[in-house]
Design a protein around this motif. Structure first.
Motif, PDB file in Angstrom:
ATOM      1  N   THR A 134     -18.977 -26.624   3.300  1.00 30.81           N
ATOM      2  CA  THR A 134     -19.415 -27.511   4.582  1.00 30.81           C
ATOM      3  C   THR A 134     -18.724 -27.034   5.870  1.00 30.81           C
ATOM      4  O   THR A 134     -18.052 -26.296   5.817  1.00 30.81           O
ATOM      5  N   VAL A 135     -19.412 -27.539   6.938  1.00 30.42           N
ATOM      6  CA  VAL A 135     -19.236 -27.412   8.361  1.00 30.42           C
ATOM      7  C   VAL A 135     -17.812 -27.940   8.785  1.00 30.42           C
ATOM      8  O   VAL A 135     -18.074 -29.238   8.945  1.00 30.42           O
ATOM      9  N   LYS A 136     -16.971 -27.408   9.368  1.00 31.37           N
ATOM     10  CA  LYS A 136     -15.837 -28.049  10.031  1.00 31.37           C
ATOM     11  C   LYS A 136     -15.579 -27.573  11.326  1.00 31.37           C
ATOM     12  O   LYS A 136     -15.583 -26.058  11.424  1.00 31.37           O
ATOM     13  N   ALA A 137     -15.510 -28.195  12.583  1.00 34.40           N
ATOM     14  CA  ALA A 137     -15.142 -27.782  13.982  1.00 34.40           C
ATOM     15  C   ALA A 137     -13.766 -27.979  14.223  1.00 34.40           C
ATOM     16  O   ALA A 137     -13.111 -28.989  14.005  1.00 34.40           O
ATOM     17  N   PHE A 138     -13.153 -27.075  14.795  1.00 35.10           N
ATOM     18  CA  PHE A 138     -11.768 -27.255  15.489  1.00 35.10           C
ATOM     19  C   PHE A 138     -11.943 -27.141  17.097  1.00 35.10           C
ATOM     20  O   PHE A 138     -12.754 -26.203  17.442  1.00 35.10           O
ATOM     21  N   VAL A 139     -11.702 -28.173  17.996  1.00 30.64           N
ATOM     22  CA  VAL A 139     -12.282 -28.408  19.172  1.00 30.64           C
ATOM     23  C   VAL A 139     -10.907 -28.675  19.951  1.00 30.64           C
ATOM     24  O   VAL A 139     -10.162 -29.490  19.602  1.00 30.64           O
TER      25      VAL A 139
ATOM     26  N   GLU B  10     -21.146 -24.010  17.838  1.00 29.08           N
ATOM     27  CA  GLU B  10     -20.134 -23.937  18.886  1.00 29.08           C
ATOM     28  C   GLU B  10     -20.863 -24.024  20.253  1.00 29.08           C
ATOM     29  O   GLU B  10     -20.286 -24.681  21.289  1.00 29.08           O
ATOM     30  N   ASP B  11     -22.119 -23.508  20.135  1.00 26.01           N
ATOM     31  CA  ASP B  11     -22.983 -23.630  21.566  1.00 26.01           C
ATOM     32  C   ASP B  11     -23.373 -25.108  21.700  1.00 26.01           C
ATOM     33  O   ASP B  11     -23.237 -25.392  22.921  1.00 26.01           O
ATOM     34  N   VAL B  12     -23.795 -25.860  20.666  1.00 26.18           N
ATOM     35  CA  VAL B  12     -23.838 -27.184  20.712  1.00 26.18           C
ATOM     36  C   VAL B  12     -23.007 -28.115  21.065  1.00 26.18           C
ATOM     37  O   VAL B  12     -23.130 -28.797  22.248  1.00 26.18           O
TER      38      VAL B  12
ATOM     39  N   HIS C 169     -21.013 -30.691  25.145  1.00 24.87           N
ATOM     40  CA  HIS C 169     -20.421 -31.869  25.797  1.00 24.87           C
ATOM     41  C   HIS C 169     -19.419 -31.770  26.721  1.00 24.87           C
ATOM     42  O   HIS C 169     -18.823 -30.646  26.706  1.00 24.87           O
ATOM     43  N   PRO C 170     -19.672 -32.631  27.712  1.00 26.25           N
ATOM     44  CA  PRO C 170     -18.651 -32.355  28.820  1.00 26.25           C
ATOM     45  C   PRO C 170     -17.067 -32.130  28.497  1.00 26.25           C
ATOM     46  O   PRO C 170     -16.305 -31.967  29.418  1.00 26.25           O
ATOM     47  N   ALA C 171     -16.958 -32.864  27.401  1.00 24.17           N
ATOM     48  CA  ALA C 171     -15.412 -33.067  27.344  1.00 24.17           C
ATOM     49  C   ALA C 171     -14.770 -31.689  26.462  1.00 24.17           C
ATOM     50  O   ALA C 171     -13.725 -31.643  26.493  1.00 24.17           O
ATOM     51  N   VAL C 172     -15.618 -31.084  25.991  1.00 25.27           N
ATOM     52  CA  VAL C 172     -15.063 -29.881  25.175  1.00 25.27           C
ATOM     53  C   VAL C 172     -15.017 -28.531  26.073  1.00 25.27           C
ATOM     54  O   VAL C 172     -15.709 -27.959  26.837  1.00 25.27           O
ATOM     55  N   ARG C 173     -13.698 -28.156  25.842  1.00 30.19           N
ATOM     56  CA  ARG C 173     -13.184 -27.023  26.484  1.00 30.19           C
ATOM     57  C   ARG C 173     -13.406 -25.478  25.549  1.00 30.19           C
ATOM     58  O   ARG C 173     -14.261 -24.700  25.902  1.00 30.19           O
TER      59      ARG C 173
ATOM     60  N   SER D 273      -9.928 -35.049  29.764  1.00 24.80           N
ATOM     61  CA  SER D 273     -11.142 -35.381  28.918  1.00 24.80           C
ATOM     62  C   SER D 273     -10.744 -36.302  27.680  1.00 24.80           C
ATOM     63  O   SER D 273      -9.678 -35.932  27.167  1.00 24.80           O
ATOM     64  N   SER D 274     -11.655 -37.017  27.219  1.00 24.58           N
ATOM     65  CA  SER D 274     -11.249 -37.759  26.056  1.00 24.58           C
ATOM     66  C   SER D 274     -12.691 -38.159  25.209  1.00 24.58           C
ATOM     67  O   SER D 274     -13.602 -38.381  25.729  1.00 24.58           O
ATOM     68  N   VAL D 275     -12.706 -37.603  23.927  1.00 25.33           N
ATOM     69  CA  VAL D 275     -13.777 -37.962  22.941  1.00 25.33           C
ATOM     70  C   VAL D 275     -13.369 -37.956  21.621  1.00 25.33           C
ATOM     71  O   VAL D 275     -12.213 -37.377  21.383  1.00 25.33           O
ATOM     72  N   THR D 276     -13.892 -38.715  20.627  1.00 22.29           N
ATOM     73  CA  THR D 276     -13.518 -39.047  19.558  1.00 22.29           C
ATOM     74  C   THR D 276     -14.218 -37.893  18.658  1.00 22.29           C
ATOM     75  O   THR D 276     -15.356 -37.386  18.922  1.00 22.29           O
ATOM     76  N   PRO D 277     -13.522 -37.636  17.379  1.00 16.93           N
ATOM     77  CA  PRO D 277     -14.207 -36.552  16.259  1.00 16.93           C
ATOM     78  C   PRO D 277     -15.763 -37.169  16.092  1.00 16.93           C
ATOM     79  O   PRO D 277     -16.739 -36.406  15.833  1.00 16.93           O
ATOM     80  N   ASP D 278     -15.768 -38.360  15.833  1.00 18.69           N
ATOM     81  CA  ASP D 278     -17.208 -39.134  15.430  1.00 18.69           C
ATOM     82  C   ASP D 278     -18.085 -38.887  16.613  1.00 18.69           C
ATOM     83  O   ASP D 278     -19.335 -38.657  16.195  1.00 18.69           O
TER      84      ASP D 278
END
Length: 549
Positions: free
Chosen positions: A492-497, A467-469, A473-477, A503-508
């Motif tokens: 495995t690791v899954k992130a909810f963002v 989460e810290d990493v 990213h500038p788009a992550v709240r 702001s706009s960013v893709t999961p990839d």
């Protein structure tokens, strides 16, 4: 029964005594006794390269003498940033001969992680693969206490370079570094002055994520190392019938003890193959005919599913153990059907210097009829395992609570972190953070993890670090990271963002952002964008509501 001090499980071991003698005061004496018993026997095998114990002893004398000549002093730390290569073992022994402490570092660590580990440990010497120095360490070292950088190559100490591992790899020389083998050669024939190591001296620091997510250096003492090496030899039958194969990474506590330390104690040859690549490992099985190994069940599954796998690949093994990730009863049965060999279960943590519970050799683990869980074994000799409630009170047999261990394998504490030591090791007993129970026969079963730690292929991932990493990213709240089931990795690791307005960013793109900044086992394999994360009325994110998504 609330305190498990009458050890009903001793009957499982026959007439062995409850008080288990520790044969050596320190791990260096253990190594030297092995050299004396079989000086011309193979200590290390690496592809077509072989190093006998007499030569390993002489080379580590030279390395220790050279380190002392460069200002290394008793108690100083030498950090090892390597794959599974013979140089790892050489560095360990030489560090002890110089009176120092080895710091084992995951070769998947990147700049941010390596910087923290070097600074936290205060390492003054770094031994790095030349490729890792070029990619990562050269940018980190100037801001640390490291005064001497030794580099080495995975191509060294063997001549038959496997193209599956070393395609395109060449030896590299970097300004400001010293080649390890040249350094040893320059001091060949020299011996370091006698060193006095005690059972309570720290043998190595192994880093683990704690309740806050900040990596902590577990202080594995010489008593810890000798005791657990004996447990592997006596209760797991490691090395009794021949060579030990190093499937687990050597930087990990399983590799440090279940491969390196026990091979010194028995003594038995240790077979290394740089890193885990299924077909390379299978070929090495046929070439070196090892008798023992221990690794994560995910590694064994990869071997069984590798092209060209045959039952004959495992013919030489007499003892196979799994640790680091839970085994399901179906996986245990599948392994037996595929190989004709019983895989035994063991359980431990970095802070227990490998095993706290062990399935007795030759005995299959029972399955709990209620949960369907496979037991992780019974308490190791001289080890007390308790099940406690949230108030630290012992629970009756069969009731579920936190697993707490007390014994000669439990570490002295965390390096430079007295508060974390007091919280995690109250009175010298380890609060594991894992939830389980013990049956009346002494078998221990793990039900779940108490905390939010993710176990991906045996590697532990703390959500807060990911989460810290993501927060960089500038788009992550906001973000929340959880472990989700995965057939190959266990979890495995899954992130909810959630994103900042506009702001706009893709999961990839977020996955790539993390992949560039974190070790390969840590970065999220999937990212789900959400408008809002679920929270309590006080604003705490509810990870448990996300795990089923």
């Amino acid at each position: 029964m609330s305190v498990y001090d009458d050890r009903p499980w001793l009957a499982l071991y026959g007439d062995q005594p409850a008080d288990y003698d520790i044969e050596f005061d320190d791990a260096l004496s253990m190594f030297r006794a092995g050299v004396e018993r079989d000086p011309d026997g193979d200590a290390l095998r690496y592809f077509d390269g072989t190093l006998v114990r007499r030569d390993l002893d002489e080379m580590t004398d030279a390395l220790a003498a050279g380190l002392l000549g460069q200002g290394f002093r008793p108690g100083d730390r030498l950090a090892v940033y390597l794959q599974n290569v013979p140089q790892f073992v050489m560095a360990m022994v030489a560090t002890w001969k110089a009176g120092g402490v080895m710091v084992s570092i995951n070769p998947m660590s990147r700049t941010r992680e390596l910087s923290y580990l070097l600074k936290d440990s205060g390492a003054t010497v770094l031994l790095s693969l030349d490729t890792l120095y070029d990619e990562v360490a050269r940018d980190v070292v100037p801001d640390t206490d490291v005064r001497l950088v030794l580099t080495t190559s995975g191509l060294d100490l063997q001549t038959r370079d496997d193209e599956r591992l070393f395609a395109g790899v060449t030896r590299q020389r970097h300004e400001g570094t010293t080649d390890l083998l040249e350094f040893i050669g320059a001091h060949r024939g020299q011996t370091p002055p006698p060193v006095t190591l005690g059972p309570d001296d720290v043998a190595f620091l192994t880093y683990t994520s704690g309740t806050t997510g900040v990596p902590k250096g577990a202080m594995n003492t010489h008593r810890n190392v000798v005791f657990t090496a004996q447990v592997y030899r006596d209760w797991v039958h490691a090395g009794r019938d021949g060579a030990i194969f190093g499937i687990a990474p050597l930087f990990h506590i399983t590799g440090l003890i279940g491969h390196v330390a026990v091979s010194m104690l028995v003594p038995a040859p240790l077979v290394l193959a740089y890193r885990f690549e299924p077909q390379v490992v299978l070929d090495a099985f046929l070439e070196h005919r090892p008798a023992f190994t221990i690794g994560a069940i995910t590694a064994f599954s990869a071997l069984l599913n590798a092209p060209g796998f045959r039952k004959e690949h495992f013919d030489s093994f007499t003892s196979i153990y799994s640790g680091g990730a839970a085994i399901s009863p179906s996986a245990e049965r599948g392994f037996l059907e595929a190989t004709g060999k019983q895989v035994h279960n063991a359980y431990g943590l970095t802070e227990t210097t490998s095993p706290m519970t062990v399935t007795p050799f030759g005995s299959p683990s029972p399955v709990d009829p209620t949960s369907g869980a496979l037991s992780v074994g019974v308490p190791a000799p001289s080890t007390i395992v308790r099940i406690q409630d949230d108030d630290g009170q012992d629970l009756p047999l069969g009731e579920v609570g936190e697993i707490v261990a007390d014994g000669p394998q439990v570490v002295a504490g965390y390096w430079g972190k007295p508060e974390e030591t007091a919280a995690g090791l109250p009175g010298g007993a380890l609060k594991s953070g894992d939830v389980g129970f013990m049956d009346p026969q002494g078998w221990v079963f793990i039900v779940d993890r108490k905390k939010d730690m993710i176990n991906a292929s045996g590697y532990k991932v703390w959500p807060r670090e990911v989460e810290d990493v993501l927060a960089e990213h500038p788009a992550v709240r906001e973000s929340a990271v959880v472990g989700v089931p995965d057939e190959k990795r266990g979890e495995t690791v899954k992130a909810f963002v959630s994103l900042k307005p506009g702001s706009s960013v893709t999961p990839d793109e977020l996955i790539a952002h993390c992949k560039q900044r974190m070790a390969a086992y840590k970065y999220p394999r999937s990212v789900e964008l959400v408008d809002e994360l679920p929270k309590t009325v006080t604003g705490k994110i509810l990870r448990r509501e996300l795990r089923g998504s």
